[in-house]
Design an enzyme around this catalytic site. Structure first.
Site, PDB file in Angstrom:
ATOM      1  N   ARG A  98       0.838  -1.215   0.000  1.00 18.75           N
ATOM      2  CA  ARG A  98       0.000   0.000   0.000  1.00 18.75           C
ATOM      3  C   ARG A  98       0.869   1.260   0.000  1.00 18.75           C
ATOM      4  O   ARG A  98       0.446   2.327  -0.400  1.00 18.75           O
ATOM      5  CB  ARG A  98      -0.891   0.017   1.235  1.00 18.75           C
ATOM      6  CG  ARG A  98      -1.889  -1.139   1.284  1.00 18.75           C
ATOM      7  CD  ARG A  98      -2.739  -1.063   2.530  1.00 18.75           C
ATOM      8  NE  ARG A  98      -3.640  -2.211   2.632  1.00 18.75           N
ATOM      9  CZ  ARG A  98      -4.679  -2.267   3.469  1.00 18.75           C
ATOM     10  NH1 ARG A  98      -4.931  -1.244   4.265  1.00 18.75           N
ATOM     11  NH2 ARG A  98      -5.446  -3.309   3.513  1.00 18.75           N
TER      12      ARG A  98
ATOM     13  N   GLU B  72     -11.072  -1.276  -5.382  1.00 18.65           N
ATOM     14  CA  GLU B  72     -11.546  -0.292  -4.406  1.00 18.65           C
ATOM     15  C   GLU B  72     -10.551   0.842  -4.231  1.00 18.65           C
ATOM     16  O   GLU B  72      -9.346   0.673  -4.422  1.00 18.65           O
ATOM     17  CB  GLU B  72     -11.747  -0.969  -3.033  1.00 18.65           C
ATOM     18  CG  GLU B  72     -12.407  -0.050  -2.003  1.00 18.65           C
ATOM     19  CD  GLU B  72     -12.486  -0.630  -0.597  1.00 18.65           C
ATOM     20  OE1 GLU B  72     -11.595  -1.392  -0.210  1.00 18.65           O
ATOM     21  OE2 GLU B  72     -13.451  -0.302   0.112  1.00 18.65           O
TER      22      GLU B  72
END
Ligand code: FWK
Length: 483
Positions: A100, A171
């Protein structure tokens, strides 16, 4: 190129794409034309857009867990278990924290150590390090769509690799995967990175491959007032539509007052469609996603199940298209596959026992819808005007001045002046409006609600109520009553 809410120039994208695909060795596996033909070879049942549209038409609510482990073989077994034993309609692949933050070197070490120790030493699946070919093994080992769930401000390479691998839902967004997840990433940068992702999804759409995009509605998951979550979701839908996205899911996190949560999802659905149409986007399929409570959970599994089951009720009332299911081990960490599957079965049971009942006072829901809608329109119309007709420019300026603000966010690019608190029925109200653009009618509505609680609790409206509310649910209540 000046940052604005305008579809990208194709050459600008191609130029940036070279840099993105060279940012890690697995990027060279990505070949757009090959990926399009691979994606077209997948059956329609593996397309999230197809499954969402079908559920929307049949007014069914889909169930999806979160799940991700670092060893590919283990991750595949986990997803197969959640599909078979949990009955998941859409599967996830939750990405690890190193990925991430684009820290692929550490992710690589995490994979090697996990293999050596024979246990998960990353908190998710490091898809970039595995690359396209390995990720396709996941898609080919299950029968339902798989969505990439993460929290990445710069998800350009992650999107390139996972979309080429056959994940048909992705997402995140330039606001929702920055503000709650990062401290020092500017909105200008994260919005630009996510325009890249949306442009790539739009490019697939132009080639006949419809990928679903989903905004991360819960934001910080701590007492987020519905109108803030909804406004940001609609803005991200507008950003995506401009880049050519044709399937978009707007999300919302359960707050706990069932009527307010149902009203929030109704307004989210209605106003997303209205704003897209009013800006000329007529061919984007919109669906809604309810996240089970994203705040602090009780450790006790029985009480955790109560939070999850309560969270399913607003989905029944609002006919949300999808629920992101929490697990009874939320308070302790990454759930076991058994707990994850059990939570899916719990949610399905509540859905199927309630979907034949009409049990809520629709007038109370409409009262909540009225105030939420007024707040959302105030925020969106203000963002539009401070952006001189451009929502990207307006978003950056609105956050800088607190006209848009997210409570308890780590990002230094949000003012953090807004402060929520529950009212006497547990609905989330405003303790401090910060700089949000609300008129007197809205402000007095919230003040009145808080006065009711103060009177009932025989104490002044104070920041102590906010603190009590933050811990209330993990301690077994909705409202943080005085000790
Ligand atoms: C958005 C945060 C949520 O994602 C959940 N989560 C994060 N990583 C994983 C994971 N690897 N497996 C299952 N659930 C996960 C976490 O429990 C929290 O509820």
């Amino acid at each position: 190129m000046v940052l604005k809410n305008k579809k990208w120039d194709h050459n600008y994208f191609l130029k940036m794409r070279e840099e993105v695909l060279n940012s890690w060795e697995t990027g060279k596996e990505v070949n757009f034309e090959e990926a399009v033909s691979y994606l077209k070879s997948l059956p329609k049942e593996k397309y999230a857009d197809y499954v969402l549209k079908k559920a929307d038409e049949e007014k069914r609510t889909l169930l999806q867990p979160r799940a991700g482990v670092p060893i590919l073989r283990e991750h595949i077994l986990l997803l197969q278990y959640l599909q078979k034993e949990g009955g998941a309609d859409i599967l996830p692949t939750t990405i690890d924290s190193y990925t991430r933050q684009n820290r692929y070197r550490e992710a690589q070490i995490g994979i090697e150590e996990s293999l050596r120790e024979g246990k998960s030493l990353l908190n998710g699946f490091p898809a970039v390090n595995y690359g396209v070919k390995a990720c396709r093994e996941i898609i080919e080992s299950v029968d339902v769509p798989v969505e990439i769930r993460h929290g990445t401000p710069d998800a350009r390479l992650l999107a390139e690799i996972t979309l080429a691998a056959g994940f048909t839902s992705f997402e995140g967004g330039g606001i929702t995967y920055n503000i709650p997840y990062a401290k020092d990433v500017s909105l200008e940068n994260s919005i630009l990175y996510w325009q890249y992702v949306d442009y790539l999804v739009g490019l697939y759409a132009e080639n006949g491959v419809i990928i679903n995009r989903e905004s991360f509605g819960p934001l910080t998951g701590t007492l987020v007032p519905p109108s803030i979550s909804i406004s940001i979701g609609i803005i991200e839908a507008l950003f995506a539509a401009e880049q050519g996205v044709k399937s978009f899911s707007v999300g919302y996190g359960q707050c706990g007052n069932v009527i307010q949560d149902a009203a929030a999802i109704n307004v989210l659905d209605r106003l997303t469609k209205e704003y897209l149409a009013s800006f000329g986007y007529y061919d984007v399929h919109i669906t809604t996603v309810l996240h089970h409570f994203m705040g602090g959970f009780p450790e006790d599994e029985a009480r955790a199940y109560a939070v999850i089951s309560l969270g399913t009720i607003p989905a029944v009332l609002s006919k949300a298209t999808k629920i992101i299911v929490k697990t009874p081990q939320e308070a302790v960490g990454i759930p076991s596959k058994e707990a994850n599957a059990a939570a899916l079965r719990n949610t399905r049971q509540v859905l199927q026992m309630l979907d034949c009942q009409d049990f809520i006072d629709k007038n109370k829901v409409q009262e909540e819808e009225y105030i939420i809608e007024r707040e959302v329109r105030s925020i969106l119309n203000t963002v539009y005007s401070v952006g001189e007709g451009d929502f990207v420019l307006g978003t950056v300026r609105a956050f800088a001045s607190g006209l848009l603000d997210v409570p308890f966010a780590p990002s230094r690019f949000t003012l953090g002046r807004v402060m929520p608190v529950r009212d006497n029925e547990g609905a989330v109200r405003f303790f401090d409006f910060g700089n949000l653009p609300f008129d007197e009618e809205i402000k007095s509505f919230h003040r009145k609600k808080l006065e009711e609680r103060a009177k009932y609790e025989k104490r002044e409206i104070s920041f102590q109520m906010v603190l009590d509310d933050i811990y209330a649910i993990s301690k077994g209540r909705l409202v943080g009553r005085p000790r």
